[in-house]
Design an enzyme around this catalytic site. Structure first.
Site, short mmCIF file in Angstrom:
data_model
loop_
_atom_site.label_atom_id
_atom_site.label_comp_id
_atom_site.label_asym_id
_atom_site.label_seq_id
_atom_site.Cartn_x
_atom_site.Cartn_y
_atom_site.Cartn_z
N GLU A 117 0.78 -1.23 0.00
CA GLU A 117 0.00 0.00 0.00
C GLU A 117 0.82 1.29 0.00
OE1 GLU A 117 -2.92 -0.31 3.14
OE2 GLU A 117 -4.14 -1.70 1.99
N GLU B 274 -6.16 -7.97 -0.31
CA GLU B 274 -6.99 -7.74 0.87
C GLU B 274 -8.42 -7.43 0.45
OE1 GLU B 274 -5.49 -4.74 3.52
OE2 GLU B 274 -3.40 -5.42 3.35
#
Length: 743
Positions: free
Chosen positions: A393, A498
């Site tokens: 991320e 995710e």
């Protein structure tokens, strides 16, 4: 919140494009792959028949439970000797004597046959083999020293011995086979389910489906996953809001709290071998394991527990190997923080590829990627860890896509330099989309060898809605599926690293310690109250209809995303309420209470078919012909380092490191092998595959000045280096000494 650092962001970002209801992501599910999964050779069986009529895995290096022939050659000779009656008449005494001898010999033969053939065969038979060769209980191997038979493999109903010598019953109705032989610790014969390739078989990306789960909050803690760790120091100085401040509090808590060793207690208990067995039994074939850089080393005043998490990652490798589960190693926390969120180690500012220390921290991060890549590319580990997420991320909207792309290419080169080019030579290199959406990465690194794109689609961090759960069920299919299919063609392998079942941001610490929720209007800067979180967290009271709605949301999400890793496997209990306070994020809790599917294959077709990606991927995308040749025009346009970085300026005037340090090679596990009366140590690799790569570790230049790696916005030191120091632009990057592609 008083102790929130300036510029701090929550753990999760809302949509990157405010015009969309959901983060860009992609989906779809191939509905024509089930036959291929069972027979990956285009209809041929995975199994071959061996003498004795049983079926075994043809590609096993050491076939578990190899059946014995009905009789040994010795017994066959005896049967031939004593089977034919004598035809000539003899005296009565001679006849009686012969008869007596025959009976004695027959008795001896029966005893021999029973102990040497029938009993072992019955033992194996009772252990069970299905018609497809799936063992349903334990197969045995004699130990060299005691003669006691130790169970080393089995399937549903078999008894498994843990590392500590205790046992449990393996319950896997999907044909999974565990395998662990202490005298053969790198055997890859295990498989998670009958439809998932064993570790010693090829996983056909684009055809075989990644059905995975994260082991979040284990080796890289997060407050909402392990709330009890953080609740203990809710009144600490400073308040524990991330692993940095948690570590500070623990180090100061030595009189009764156990100090920093509390983190190792967490490693020991939060995820255990039983979890890996349960994951395979849940129909899942992959785990994604977040790891922080402190698994390798720390510097300066960084308070993290150094190196200890690596010991437990080695345990994870052993357990994954034992149950046939593949690992996606995710580099989750980089020095300085790549996104400013608590899961990066320290909540606050972004200091990788951004700001005055952004270049130095990137250099340091690339070294850690190199160290991890050298280890996992070794032949002992490459089949268990075939996937490497090099940065979790990153905030590309702050860094800039071009600057992030130069880092990605350099990291790719480092990983490939460790293992070589071509299928099986080191892992897939996974790039997170940086919240830019997969469409912005179409065509990235053409000709690269085995790269993947990672996306993290969530429904819960954008606009909050009080609508019933049923109103969200179709959202993954309409919002993610088509884009995922497009990216599988335009980029190559895509996976959702995710996703969860949360439809709002309710849950203790989900946004961070003390940050409240958007849903209840208690999040910083939010004044609108959408509703109360109480009913969403009272999972013990959910009725069957509610559970079925969450079940459908899970199935539709899985179908839309094709290849996925649910976030996360387990949420720990709150020490205050004594229960899970973020139920939508726990796969295990959903399985136990009826809102997660017991068989994830039920997701296939939930989005109505649509246009799911119809694999396989192009050969060049999976390490086949043509892989590894990136056009020079691409490599030159993305040359490392970038000319400048945002918030820092021209690279030549920023603090940077020089490759003169000693590389902290990762330590391999130790296994002892017993053969006869001798005990030896198994070869487990030395942690460094490419011996030709001897560049040093990026470290300080003695005559230069540095800022704190976590400094945030600041001016570079002036003067940067003493007058006698080498000019910054003359400091070379480490030379990558390439090794030839392996066959």
């Amino acid at each position: 919140m008083d102790n929130l650092p300036a510029g701090a962001r929550p753990r999760f970002l809302g949509q990157a494009n405010d015009s969309q209801s959901f983060r860009d992501s992609y989906g779809g599910q191939s509905t024509n792959n089930s036959t291929y999964h069972l027979n990956p050779d285009g209809g041929s069986s995975r199994y071959s028949t061996v003498p004795g009529g049983d079926q075994q895995f043809a590609s096993y290096r050491d076939t578990p439970g190899t059946p014995r022939s009905p009789t040994t050659p010795f017994l066959s000779e005896k049967n031939a000797t004593y089977a034919s009656p004598r035809q000539k008449k003899r005296k009565l005494g001679l006849i009686l004597g012969v008869i007596a001898g025959i009976f004695a010999l027959i008795a001896a033969v029966v005893v021999l046959v029973y102990f040497l053939a029938i009993k072992p065969h019955n033992s194996n038979k009772s252990s069970g083999s299905t018609s497809s060769g799936t063992s349903t209980a334990g197969s045995s191997n004699p130990t060299a020293t005691s003669g006691v038979r130790t169970v080393i493999t089995g399937g549903d109903g078999s008894t498994v011995t843990r590392n500590d010598g205790t046992t449990f019953t393996y319950n896997n109705s999907f044909g999974g086979i565990w395998y662990w032989d202490p005298n053969d610790p790198f055997n890859n014969g295990a498989r998670a389910q009958s439809w998932s390739p064993a570790l010693n078989e090829t996983f056909n990306y684009g055809s075989d489906i990644i059905r995975g789960v994260n082991l979040g909050g284990w080796l890289n803690t997060e407050p909402f996953i392990s709330p009890a760790l953080y609740e203990k120091y809710a009144n600490g100085t400073p308040v524990a809001i991330d692993e940095w401040t948690l570590s500070q509090n623990m180090r100061a808590d030595t009189s009764s709290g156990g100090g920093i060793s509390q983190l190792e207690d967490h490693y020991k208990t939060f995820i255990t071998e039983d979890d890996f067995a349960q994951i395979a039994a849940a129909g899942l074939n992959w785990v994604r394991i977040p790891l922080g850089y402190w698994a390798i080393e720390t510097r300066g005043d960084e308070p993290f527990l150094e190196k200890t998490s690596w010991t437990y990652f080695l345990m994870a490798i052993q357990w994954a190997r034992k149950y046939g589960i593949r690992i996606n190693l995710d580099f989750h926390a980089l020095p300085g923080s790549q996104n400013g969120w608590n899961h990066s180690g320290r909540l606050g500012t972004i200091n990788v590829l951004l700001g005055p220390m952004g270049y130095a921290n990137a250099q340091r991060s690339l070294d850690y990627i190199r160290i991890l890549a050298e280890f996992i590319s070794q032949p002992e580990y490459k089949d268990v860890i075939p996937y490497f997420g090099i940065m979790n991320e990153p905030q590309a909207t702050n860094m800039g896509q071009e600057v992030l792309s130069t880092f990605y290419l350099q990291a790719y080169n480092i990983v490939r330099n460790a293992g070589g080019i071509g299928q099986g030579n080191g892992p897939f290199v996974s790039f997170h989309d940086g919240f830019l959406g997969q469409n912005n990465w179409a065509g990235f690194l053409p000709g690269a060898d085995r790269i993947a794109l990672d996306t993290h689609p969530y429904l819960c961090f954008s606009t909050q809605s009080a609508g019933a759960v049923s109103t969200f069920i179709d959202a993954p299919c309409t919002g993610w599926a088509a884009n995922m299919n497009t990216s599988m063609t335009a980029f190559g392998l895509n996976a959702a690293g995710e996703f969860s079942l949360a439809v709002n941001d309710c849950g203790e610490f989900v946004n961070g310690v003390g940050l409240g929720t958007r849903f209840e209007g208690t999040y910083p800067g939010v004044t609108t109250v959408t509703g109360s979180c109480a009913s969403y967290l009272a999972w013990q009271s959910w009725d069957d209809a509610t559970k079925q709605d969450y079940m459908q949301l899970a199935l539709h999400s899985m179908d839309a995303l094709q290849n996925w890793f649910f976030w996360t496997w387990k949420i720990g209990n709150s020490s205050i309420s004594g229960t899970v306070m973020a139920p939508h994020w726990s796969y295990q809790l959903g399985l136990q209470n009826g809102w997660m599917p017991t068989d994830p294959r039920a997701s296939v077709g939930q989005c109505g078919g649509g246009s799911p990606f119809n694999g396989p991927l192009a050969p060049s995308a999976t390490g086949g012909a043509g892989a590894g040749t990136i056009p020079p025009s691409v490599t030159s346009s993305l040359a490392w380092p970038p000319a400048s970085i945002s918030g820092g300026g021209v690279i030549s005037v920023l603090p940077s490191y020089t490759p003169t340090g000693t590389v902290p090679t990762l330590t391999p596990p130790t296994f002892t092998i017993t053969s006869g009366k001798q005990t030896t140590t198994a070869s487990a690799g030395d942690g460094w595959l490419n011996s030709a790569d001897n560049a040093g570790l990026m470290t300080d230049i003695a005559s230069c000045s540095y800022l704190d790696p976590w400094v945030g916005s600041a001016a570079p030191p002036s003067p940067l280096c003493s007058a006698g120091a080498t000019k910054r632009e003359a400091i070379p990057e480490p030379v990558l000494t390439h090794i030839p592609a392996r066959p």
